[in-house]
Design a protein around this motif. Sequence first.
Motif, PDB file in Angstrom:
ATOM      1  N   MET A   1       0.757  -1.476  -0.268  1.00 47.66           N
ATOM      2  CA  MET A   1       0.051  -0.015  -0.039  1.00 47.66           C
ATOM      3  C   MET A   1       0.890   1.340   0.110  1.00 47.66           C
ATOM      4  N   PHE A   2       0.521   2.307  -0.601  1.00 48.62           N
ATOM      5  CA  PHE A   2       1.164   3.619  -0.770  1.00 48.62           C
ATOM      6  C   PHE A   2       1.793   3.998   0.517  1.00 48.62           C
ATOM      7  N   GLY A   3       2.903   4.171   0.612  1.00 46.75           N
ATOM      8  CA  GLY A   3       3.928   4.640   1.736  1.00 46.75           C
ATOM      9  C   GLY A   3       3.774   3.802   3.011  1.00 46.75           C
ATOM     10  N   ARG A  20      -0.673  12.899 -16.952  1.00 46.01           N
ATOM     11  CA  ARG A  20      -0.264  11.882 -16.198  1.00 46.01           C
ATOM     12  C   ARG A  20       1.089  11.448 -16.015  1.00 46.01           C
ATOM     13  N   VAL A  21       1.366  11.124 -14.623  1.00 36.80           N
ATOM     14  CA  VAL A  21       2.724  10.685 -14.248  1.00 36.80           C
ATOM     15  C   VAL A  21       2.698   9.332 -13.977  1.00 36.80           C
ATOM     16  N   CYS A  22       3.802   8.678 -14.176  1.00 35.43           N
ATOM     17  CA  CYS A  22       3.877   7.354 -13.493  1.00 35.43           C
ATOM     18  C   CYS A  22       4.642   7.490 -12.201  1.00 35.43           C
ATOM     19  N   LEU A  23       3.931   6.790 -10.954  1.00 35.03           N
ATOM     20  CA  LEU A  23       4.697   6.683  -9.758  1.00 35.03           C
ATOM     21  C   LEU A  23       5.420   5.562  -9.719  1.00 35.03           C
ATOM     22  N   GLY A  28       5.542   2.430  -3.371  1.00 39.76           N
ATOM     23  CA  GLY A  28       4.568   1.501  -2.864  1.00 39.76           C
ATOM     24  C   GLY A  28       2.976   1.598  -3.583  1.00 39.76           C
ATOM     25  N   ARG A  29       3.038   2.437  -4.535  1.00 39.04           N
ATOM     26  CA  ARG A  29       1.871   2.588  -5.197  1.00 39.04           C
ATOM     27  C   ARG A  29       1.001   1.338  -5.548  1.00 39.04           C
ATOM     28  N   GLN A  30      -0.369   1.280  -5.662  1.00 34.78           N
ATOM     29  CA  GLN A  30      -0.864   0.067  -6.174  1.00 34.78           C
ATOM     30  C   GLN A  30      -2.440   0.301  -6.921  1.00 34.78           C
ATOM     31  N   TYR A  31      -2.782  -0.516  -7.819  1.00 36.55           N
ATOM     32  CA  TYR A  31      -3.806  -0.036  -8.579  1.00 36.55           C
ATOM     33  C   TYR A  31      -4.927   0.451  -7.795  1.00 36.55           C
ATOM     34  N   LYS A  32      -5.791   1.200  -8.091  1.00 38.31           N
ATOM     35  CA  LYS A  32      -6.890   1.786  -7.352  1.00 38.31           C
ATOM     36  C   LYS A  32      -6.494   2.432  -6.132  1.00 38.31           C
ATOM     37  N   LEU A  91      -6.596  11.817  -6.174  1.00 39.22           N
ATOM     38  CA  LEU A  91      -5.944  11.119  -7.373  1.00 39.22           C
ATOM     39  C   LEU A  91      -6.249   9.582  -7.226  1.00 39.22           C
ATOM     40  N   ASN A  92      -6.253   8.815  -8.364  1.00 45.11           N
ATOM     41  CA  ASN A  92      -6.670   7.393  -8.180  1.00 45.11           C
ATOM     42  C   ASN A  92      -5.537   6.834  -9.168  1.00 45.11           C
ATOM     43  N   VAL A  93      -4.940   5.894  -8.675  1.00 49.10           N
ATOM     44  CA  VAL A  93      -3.527   5.091  -9.310  1.00 49.10           C
ATOM     45  C   VAL A  93      -4.413   4.170 -10.361  1.00 49.10           C
ATOM     46  N   ASP A  94      -4.034   4.338 -11.509  1.00 44.76           N
ATOM     47  CA  ASP A  94      -4.610   3.381 -12.748  1.00 44.76           C
ATOM     48  C   ASP A  94      -3.675   2.045 -12.609  1.00 44.76           C
ATOM     49  N   VAL A  95      -4.121   1.146 -13.749  1.00 39.71           N
ATOM     50  CA  VAL A  95      -3.505  -0.118 -13.681  1.00 39.71           C
ATOM     51  C   VAL A  95      -2.113   0.069 -14.071  1.00 39.71           C
ATOM     52  N   ASN A  96      -1.789   1.151 -14.716  1.00 33.07           N
ATOM     53  CA  ASN A  96      -0.191   1.190 -15.042  1.00 33.07           C
ATOM     54  C   ASN A  96       0.369   2.070 -13.998  1.00 33.07           C
ATOM     55  N   GLY A  97      -0.099   2.224 -12.830  1.00 35.68           N
ATOM     56  CA  GLY A  97       0.741   2.886 -11.752  1.00 35.68           C
ATOM     57  C   GLY A  97       0.680   4.644 -12.085  1.00 35.68           C
TER      58      GLY A  97
END
Length: 128
Positions: A1-3, A20-23, A28-32, A91-97
């Motif tokens: 999970m994020f952070g 968009r920017v890729c984290l 530790g980012r995860q989809y959704k 923000l919501n993390v998409d499937v590609n991070g």
Amino acid sequence: MFGDDIILGRTVSKLDDKGRVCLPSFTGRQYKDKLVLVEFDEDKACIYKYDSYVSQIEELKEKIKLSKTVSERRKYELEMYSICKKILKVLNVDVNGRVIIGDLFKDHEYLNIIGSIDSVIIEPSKKI
């Protein structure tokens, strides 16, 4: 999970045409994951996990309720106001991070992504 853990890292990411920017994985980012983009400085922003940011606000609401004096209540209200006014967007993390940060850094093609213990700082960067 994020952070959730102590995370440290730094990278440069490209901002795409859609804002968009890729984290990077060190965040530790995860989809959704639901995150909050917060104003940090004139040319920087921070990303926090949504739940932890909202819990700060909830704690202040409780302190306001339990305040015994007007000055104590005002102190907590001002603190809550300063926290809330810095929120730029959720923000919501998409499937590609990736997350959509929009126009915040529209004049910059590359961004520094710097991971710390409980947040990620985003700032303009020079080309890779």
